[in-house]
Scaffold this active site. Sequence first.
Site, PDB file in Angstrom:
ATOM      1  N   TYR A  28       0.455  -1.281   0.308  1.00 45.34           N
ATOM      2  CA  TYR A  28      -0.148  -0.404  -0.012  1.00 45.34           C
ATOM      3  C   TYR A  28       0.875   0.939   0.301  1.00 45.34           C
ATOM      4  O   TYR A  28       0.295   2.531   0.165  1.00 45.34           O
ATOM      5  CB  TYR A  28      -0.839   0.319   1.235  1.00 45.34           C
ATOM      6  CG  TYR A  28      -2.511  -0.895   0.851  1.00 45.34           C
ATOM      7  CD1 TYR A  28      -1.912  -2.097   0.994  1.00 45.34           C
ATOM      8  CD2 TYR A  28      -3.508  -0.174   0.884  1.00 45.34           C
ATOM      9  CE1 TYR A  28      -3.691  -2.966   0.770  1.00 45.34           C
ATOM     10  CE2 TYR A  28      -4.654  -1.243   1.098  1.00 45.34           C
ATOM     11  CZ  TYR A  28      -4.866  -2.164   0.645  1.00 45.34           C
ATOM     12  OH  TYR A  28      -5.281  -3.227   0.446  1.00 45.34           O
TER      13      TYR A  28
ATOM     14  N   LYS B  84       4.094 -13.986   5.862  1.00 41.96           N
ATOM     15  CA  LYS B  84       4.087 -14.792   5.420  1.00 41.96           C
ATOM     16  C   LYS B  84       6.072 -14.818   5.098  1.00 41.96           C
ATOM     17  O   LYS B  84       6.410 -14.746   3.597  1.00 41.96           O
ATOM     18  CB  LYS B  84       3.768 -15.152   3.542  1.00 41.96           C
ATOM     19  CG  LYS B  84       3.674 -15.858   2.552  1.00 41.96           C
ATOM     20  CD  LYS B  84       2.523 -16.253   3.018  1.00 41.96           C
ATOM     21  CE  LYS B  84       2.518 -18.060   2.115  1.00 41.96           C
ATOM     22  NZ  LYS B  84       1.937 -18.879   2.288  1.00 41.96           N
TER      23      LYS B  84
ATOM     24  N   ASP C  46      -2.263 -17.718   5.504  1.00 40.26           N
ATOM     25  CA  ASP C  46      -3.017 -18.430   4.612  1.00 40.26           C
ATOM     26  C   ASP C  46      -3.685 -19.030   5.738  1.00 40.26           C
ATOM     27  O   ASP C  46      -4.876 -19.992   5.932  1.00 40.26           O
ATOM     28  CB  ASP C  46      -2.717 -18.985   3.670  1.00 40.26           C
ATOM     29  CG  ASP C  46      -1.373 -20.185   4.115  1.00 40.26           C
ATOM     30  OD1 ASP C  46      -0.301 -18.535   4.711  1.00 40.26           O
ATOM     31  OD2 ASP C  46      -0.572 -20.426   2.977  1.00 40.26           O
TER      32      ASP C  46
ATOM     33  N   ASP D 185      -6.010  -5.993   5.557  1.00 39.60           N
ATOM     34  CA  ASP D 185      -6.674  -5.541   4.994  1.00 39.60           C
ATOM     35  C   ASP D 185      -7.601  -6.510   5.407  1.00 39.60           C
ATOM     36  O   ASP D 185      -8.446  -6.779   5.330  1.00 39.60           O
ATOM     37  CB  ASP D 185      -6.247  -4.606   4.152  1.00 39.60           C
ATOM     38  CG  ASP D 185      -7.724  -3.915   3.583  1.00 39.60           C
ATOM     39  OD1 ASP D 185      -8.465  -3.574   4.158  1.00 39.60           O
ATOM     40  OD2 ASP D 185      -6.958  -3.796   1.548  1.00 39.60           O
TER      41      ASP D 185
END
Length: 361
Positions: free
Chosen positions: A124, A191, A225, A249
Amino acid sequence: MAHKVTLIPGDGTGPEVAEAAKRCVEATGVKIEWEVALAGQTAVEKFGDILPESTLSSIRKNKVALKGPITTPVGTGFRSVNVAIRHALDLYACMRPARSYPGVKSYYKDIDLVIIRENSEDLYAGIEFEMGLPETKEIIGLIEKNSKKKIRPDSGISIKPISVTATRRIVKFAFEYAIKYGRKKVTAVHKANIMKFTDGLFLKTAREVALGYAEKIAFEDVIVDNMAMQLVQKPYNFDVLVLPNLYGDIISDLCAGLIGGLGIAPGANIGDSMAVFEAVHGSAPKYKGMDKVNPTAMILSAMLMLRYLGESQAADRLENAVKEVIAEGKSVTYDLKPNPKDPTAVGTAGMADAIIAKLRK
Ligand code: NAD
C-alpha cells in the site's frame, strides 16, 4: 473543557452515519467542539480539491477526527483519500476491534479480537509502475540484472517495502495496546516462509520487540494463509493480531465477517500524536440520502474515539446502549433484522434515536 474534534461527514451515506454518531456522542454528555472539514466528492465540489490542506491542518490542530466514509473516484489516478490521510498524518496503526454483539446474525458468538494493521508501507506504499512505460522497463531491467530472474516484459510492478522502523513501531503499538486493555496475547501474521526479506524482516523484528514484553504478554506468529483458516475454525484461540498492511486489510474484513458484517465494524487510524476514527465500511452510495444504512459501525468508531479522549465511562455507556438496542432487535436497521425486508426496520436516524434514548434512561 470541551474536546476539539474534526468532523469529516464524507460521501454517500457518510453524512447520515456521521450525524448519527455525533448525536450519540453528544448524548453521553461529553462536551465536544466539532470542527466540520470536508474531504472526498463534497470537497471537490466546494474547493476543487479532494483532500484540502485545510482539512489536514484541522486534524493536525485538533489531533482527533471522526470521519465518514469517502468514495474513491474511479479512474482519476487518485488512489484513495483514506490512504492519503493516513500517509499525510503518519497514522501508522489501523486498529479494528471485532467483537460479537448478541442479536447480530452471525455464525459465531463471543468473538473478541483486535486487529492492528500497519498502515504506512507494504504493497500500500503506492509505489507502482504501469505496464509498458519506459520507467517500468527500466525497473524490470534493473531487477533482472540484480536478481538474475526473468520478469515478463508485459508486467506491471508494485513494490512491497517493509522496514525495521515501521515494523518495530507497529508491533510495539500492538503490545502497548494489549497491556493498556488487559489483553493476553499478540499474534504476528506474515508470509515469512516465502517473502524472506520483507515478511521475514517483519517476523524477526516482531520477535525482537516481543522479547521486551515476554513477562506480560504472550507472543506467537502464524503464517497468513493458515491464519485465515484458523480464524474460521477456532477464532477463540486469538486475541490481538498484528499484521503488515495488505494482510491486515484482508484479515480485518474476515474478522468483520466473523461478527456479522460491515454494518457493525468500527475502526481507528492512530499515530503518535493524533488519530482518525472511522467505520470499516465504505460510503454505500446506492443508499445515499435514504436514511437506511446501519449507523452502528460509525457510532462504535465514535465510542473508540471517546476512549482515546480518556472518556472511558462515556465510552462504556455508549457501547452498552448500542448493545442493548441490538439485543432488543426492535429499533434496528434492515441489515440487523432476521428478514432484511422486515417493515419494522428503522432508518439510520431512528436507530441513533433508540441508542440516545438508552443513554438518557
Ligand atoms: P461499501 O462498504 O460502501 O458497501 C458495500 C455494501 O455493504 C453496501 O452496498 C451495503 O450493502 C453494505 N453496507 C456497507 N455499509 C453498510 C452500513 N453501514 N449498513 C448497512 N449495510 C452496509 O463498499 P463498496 O461498495 O465497495 O465501496 C463504496 C465506496 O466506498 C467506494 O468508493 C470505496 O472506495 C469507498 N470506501 C471507503 C472507505 C472509507 O472511507 N474508509 C472504506 C471502504 C470503501
